[in-house]
Design a protein around this motif. Structure first.
Motif, PDB file in Angstrom:
ATOM      1  N   UNK A 388      42.788 -56.299  51.377  1.00 32.69           N
ATOM      2  CA  UNK A 388      42.985 -56.875  52.692  1.00 32.69           C
ATOM      3  C   UNK A 388      42.102 -58.090  52.891  1.00 32.69           C
ATOM      4  N   UNK A 389      40.972 -58.133  52.205  1.00 31.23           N
ATOM      5  CA  UNK A 389      40.025 -59.230  52.405  1.00 31.23           C
ATOM      6  C   UNK A 389      40.311 -60.420  51.498  1.00 31.23           C
ATOM      7  N   UNK A 390      40.703 -60.144  50.273  1.00 29.74           N
ATOM      8  CA  UNK A 390      40.833 -61.229  49.303  1.00 29.74           C
ATOM      9  C   UNK A 390      42.209 -61.366  48.704  1.00 29.74           C
ATOM     10  N   UNK A 391      43.070 -60.373  48.911  1.00 31.22           N
ATOM     11  CA  UNK A 391      44.388 -60.432  48.297  1.00 31.22           C
ATOM     12  C   UNK A 391      44.341 -60.086  46.823  1.00 31.22           C
ATOM     13  N   UNK A 392      43.194 -59.596  46.317  1.00 27.06           N
ATOM     14  CA  UNK A 392      43.044 -59.261  44.910  1.00 27.06           C
ATOM     15  C   UNK A 392      42.809 -57.768  44.751  1.00 27.06           C
ATOM     16  N   UNK A 393      43.069 -57.294  43.564  1.00 20.22           N
ATOM     17  CA  UNK A 393      42.818 -55.887  43.269  1.00 20.22           C
ATOM     18  C   UNK A 393      42.411 -55.758  41.815  1.00 20.22           C
ATOM     19  N   UNK A 394      41.786 -54.632  41.504  1.00 17.70           N
ATOM     20  CA  UNK A 394      41.344 -54.372  40.142  1.00 17.70           C
ATOM     21  C   UNK A 394      42.387 -53.512  39.440  1.00 17.70           C
ATOM     22  N   UNK A 395      42.851 -53.996  38.294  1.00 19.24           N
ATOM     23  CA  UNK A 395      43.782 -53.216  37.490  1.00 19.24           C
ATOM     24  C   UNK A 395      43.108 -51.929  37.025  1.00 19.24           C
ATOM     25  N   UNK A 396      43.897 -50.870  36.944  1.00 16.96           N
ATOM     26  CA  UNK A 396      43.327 -49.566  36.587  1.00 16.96           C
ATOM     27  C   UNK A 396      42.661 -49.599  35.215  1.00 16.96           C
ATOM     28  N   UNK A 397      43.256 -50.301  34.262  1.00 14.84           N
ATOM     29  CA  UNK A 397      42.667 -50.384  32.922  1.00 14.84           C
ATOM     30  C   UNK A 397      41.355 -51.163  32.943  1.00 14.84           C
ATOM     31  N   UNK A 398      41.328 -52.228  33.763  1.00 11.06           N
ATOM     32  CA  UNK A 398      40.100 -53.011  33.881  1.00 11.06           C
ATOM     33  C   UNK A 398      39.004 -52.171  34.501  1.00 11.06           C
ATOM     34  N   UNK A 399      39.341 -51.443  35.542  1.00  6.47           N
ATOM     35  CA  UNK A 399      38.369 -50.574  36.199  1.00  6.47           C
ATOM     36  C   UNK A 399      37.844 -49.520  35.240  1.00  6.47           C
ATOM     37  N   UNK A 400      38.738 -48.935  34.439  1.00  9.99           N
ATOM     38  CA  UNK A 400      38.337 -47.921  33.448  1.00  9.99           C
ATOM     39  C   UNK A 400      37.366 -48.513  32.438  1.00  9.99           C
ATOM     40  N   UNK A 401      37.624 -49.766  32.017  1.00 11.03           N
ATOM     41  CA  UNK A 401      36.742 -50.418  31.054  1.00 11.03           C
ATOM     42  C   UNK A 401      35.330 -50.585  31.602  1.00 11.03           C
ATOM     43  N   UNK A 402      35.239 -51.061  32.848  1.00 15.73           N
ATOM     44  CA  UNK A 402      33.912 -51.273  33.435  1.00 15.73           C
ATOM     45  C   UNK A 402      33.212 -49.939  33.732  1.00 15.73           C
ATOM     46  N   UNK A 403      33.974 -48.888  34.062  1.00 14.31           N
ATOM     47  CA  UNK A 403      33.383 -47.551  34.214  1.00 14.31           C
ATOM     48  C   UNK A 403      32.773 -47.097  32.892  1.00 14.31           C
ATOM     49  N   UNK A 404      33.536 -47.321  31.806  1.00 18.78           N
ATOM     50  CA  UNK A 404      33.042 -46.944  30.467  1.00 18.78           C
ATOM     51  C   UNK A 404      31.823 -47.775  30.093  1.00 18.78           C
ATOM     52  N   UNK A 405      31.856 -49.067  30.418  1.00 19.77           N
ATOM     53  CA  UNK A 405      30.729 -49.955  30.102  1.00 19.77           C
ATOM     54  C   UNK A 405      29.473 -49.508  30.841  1.00 19.77           C
TER      55      UNK A 405
END
Length: 413
Positions: A388-405
Motif C-alpha cells: 500500500x505504501x510503495x506498490x512493491x512486494x517481496x517475492x516468496x522465493x526472494x523472502x525465503x532466500x533472505x530468511x535462509x541468509x
C-alpha cells in the motif's frame, strides 16, 4: 454548442486519454476496438433505412434520424466504458500513486516535472513534435479526401454514400495497419522506434510522389487509380507507424509522477498540428497540399531516428528505478537496463553518453542490496502493508532466500 462540446470533450477525454494508455502499459488489457469502421457502417445503414437509398436530395426526417441514431448507438458503448472505468479499473493509477509515495510526494510532483524538463528536454522536444508531425498528415488525409473523391469520381458525385463507402475502404486499410502495428510493436526486431520512423518515411515518400506527379494523377482512369493507391496506402502507413506509436512512446519514456502531464501536453501539441492543417488547407491548392504535408513525414522521421529512445522490451518498473536515482541526484550510480544503448536515443548515446555507466554485474549487486533493504523494511513494519505504501512486494522465493541468509549468519556467529 459545437464549441462547448469540444471544450468538455477536451477536459474529459483529454484527461482520460493518457491515463488509459498508462493503464494499458501497466498490464490491464482491453479488447480490440473497431470503432471507426462500425461508426461508418451504422451511418450507411441508417441512411439507407430512412432514406430508402443513397441518392440525394436528403429529407429532414432521414438526416435527423441518421444523425440521432448514430449518436444513440455509440452512447450505449460510452456508458459501458464508463462502467468499466469506474468499477473495473479501480487500480488504474496504482503505479502513479506508488511512485508518489516512494518519492514522498503529497501533492503535485513539481520536483519531478522540473527534473524532466532538464534531464529529458530532448525527449520532450521530440515526442511533442513527432505528435505534431503525425497529426498534420493524419488529419490532413481526412481534409483532402475531397480532392481524392473529385479525382476518382470525376467530380460528378453528390451522394454522401459515395464519400462514406470510400471512407469505409480507407478505415479498412487503417485497421489492417493498426493490427499489424499491434503484432509487431513489441517485437525486438522491429518495435516502437523503427515502426514510427518507417511510418513517417513512407508517408514522406508517398506524399512527395503525389506532389511530383500530381498532373498525371489528376485525370480519370489510370491516374485516378494511382491516386487511389497512394491515398489508401498512406492511411495504412499512418496507422502502421506514428499513429500507433506517438501516444504510446509519449507515455513510456517519462516517469509515472509526470507521465500524464507530459502526455497531455504532447497531445495538445499534436492537435495544434491538426488545427494548422485544417486552417492552412483552406488557403492553398490541391497540389500544394501534398508539397506541404510530405515534409512533415521527413521531419518526423529525422526526429524519431535522432531523439526517440526505443522502449521496446524495457520494463517500465526499471524506468521508474532509474528515475529514483535521478531524483536523488545519483544517476551515475545507476547501472541497469534503462541506460542500455538499445534503449537510448542516438542523441543520448552519442552526445550525452548516458550508456557509459551500464554494467550488468554492478546492477545485479545493486538490485540484491535493494531487495535486502526492502526485506528488512518489511520485517520492521509488521503492522503495515508494504504494497500500500510503495506498490512493491517481496517475492516468496526472494523472502525465503533472505530468511535462509539470516539463519546462516546466526549459525556462523
Amino acid at each position: 454548442m459545437y464549441a462547448w462540446s469540444l471544450l468538455w470533450f477536451g477536459i474529459g477525454v483529454g484527461g482520460e486519454y493518457p491515463m488509459t494508455s498508462i493503464t494499458a502499459m501497466e498490464g490491464v488489457h482491453g479488447q480490440p476496438r473497431w470503432g471507426q469502421l462500425v461508426n461508418q457502417v451504422v451511418l450507411i445503414l441508417a441512411l439507407l433505412t430512412f432514406h430508402s437509398g443513397g441518392s440525394p436530395p436528403y429529407g429532414e426526417v432521414a438526416t435527423q434520424y441518421t444523425f440521432r441514431i448514430s449518436f444513440a448507438f455509440i452512447a450505449i458503448f460510452l456508458l459501458f466504458l464508463i462502467y468499466i472505468r469506474v468499477f473495473k479499473l479501480k487500480n488504474a493509477n496504482q503505479s502513479f500513486n506508488a511512485s508518489r509515495k516512494r518519492g514522498r510526494v503529497t501533492g503535485y510532483d513539481v520536483t519531478s516535472l522540473r527534473l524532466v524538463m532538464g534531464h529529458y528536454w530532448h525527449r520532450l522536444f521530440a515526442t511533442s513534435l513527432c505528435w505534431f508531425c503525425n497529426d498534420f498528415p493524419f488529419y490532413g488525409n481526412q481534409i483532402f479526401r475531397n480532392v481524392f473523391l473529385q479525382l476518382v469520381t470525376g467530380g460528378n458525385s453528390s451522394e454522401v454514400t459515395t464519400l462514406w463507402l470510400y471512407n469505409l475502404v480507407n478505415v479498412g486499410c487503417e485497421l489492417v495497419g493498426y493490427y499489424l502495428a499491434a503484432l509487431l510493436i513489441d517485437h525486438k526486431l522491429y518495435g516502437r522506434k523503427r515502426m514510427q520512423a518507417v511510418g513517417f518515411l513512407m508517408n514522406f515518400v508517398l506524399f512527395i510522389i503525389a506532389a511530383a506527379i500530381f498532373p498525371k494523377l489528376d485525370t480519370m482512369g489510370a491516374g485516378a487509380h494511382g491516386f487511389e493507391f497512394i491515398y489508401f496506402f498512406s492511411s495504412f502507413w499512418i496507422q502502421f507507424g506514428p499513429n500507433s506509436t506517438t501516444f504510446l512512446v509519449a507515455g513510456e519514456v517519462y516517469p509515472s509522477p509526470v507521465r500524464a502531464t507530459a502526455h497531455g501536453l504532447f497531445a495538445a501539441v499534436g492537435k495544434c498540428g491538426a488545427l494548422t492543417a485544417t486552417v492552412l488547407y483552406n488557403y492553398i491548392g490541391s497540389r500544394t497540399k501534398f508539397w506541404v504535408v510530405c515534409w512533415f513525414g521527413l521531419i518526423g522521421f529525422c526526429l524519431a531516428v535522432v531523439f526517440i529512445p526505443d522502449t521496446t522490451g524495457l520494463d517500465l518498473r526499471e524506468q521508474e528505478r532509474y528515475w529514483l536515482f535521478v531524483r536523488e541526484g545519483r544517476q551515475d550510480e545507476y547501472h541497469g537496463i534503462a541506460i542500455h544503448p538499445r534503449h537510448l536515443s542516438l542523441f543520448e548515446k552519442v552526445i550525452l553518453k548516458r550508456g557509459r555507466n551500464y554494467d550488468p554485474e554492478l546492477d545485479q549487486k545493486a538490485k540484491i542490496e535493494e531487495l535486502r533493504s526492502l526485506y528488512d523494511r518489511v520485517n520492521s513494519e509488521k503492522g503495515t502493508e508494504l504494497g500500500e505504501e510503495t506498490g512493491e512486494s517481496i517475492d516468496e522465493k526472494v523472502s525465503t532466500y533472505f530468511d535462509w541468509e539470516k539463519t546462516k549468519e546466526v549459525h556462523t556467529i
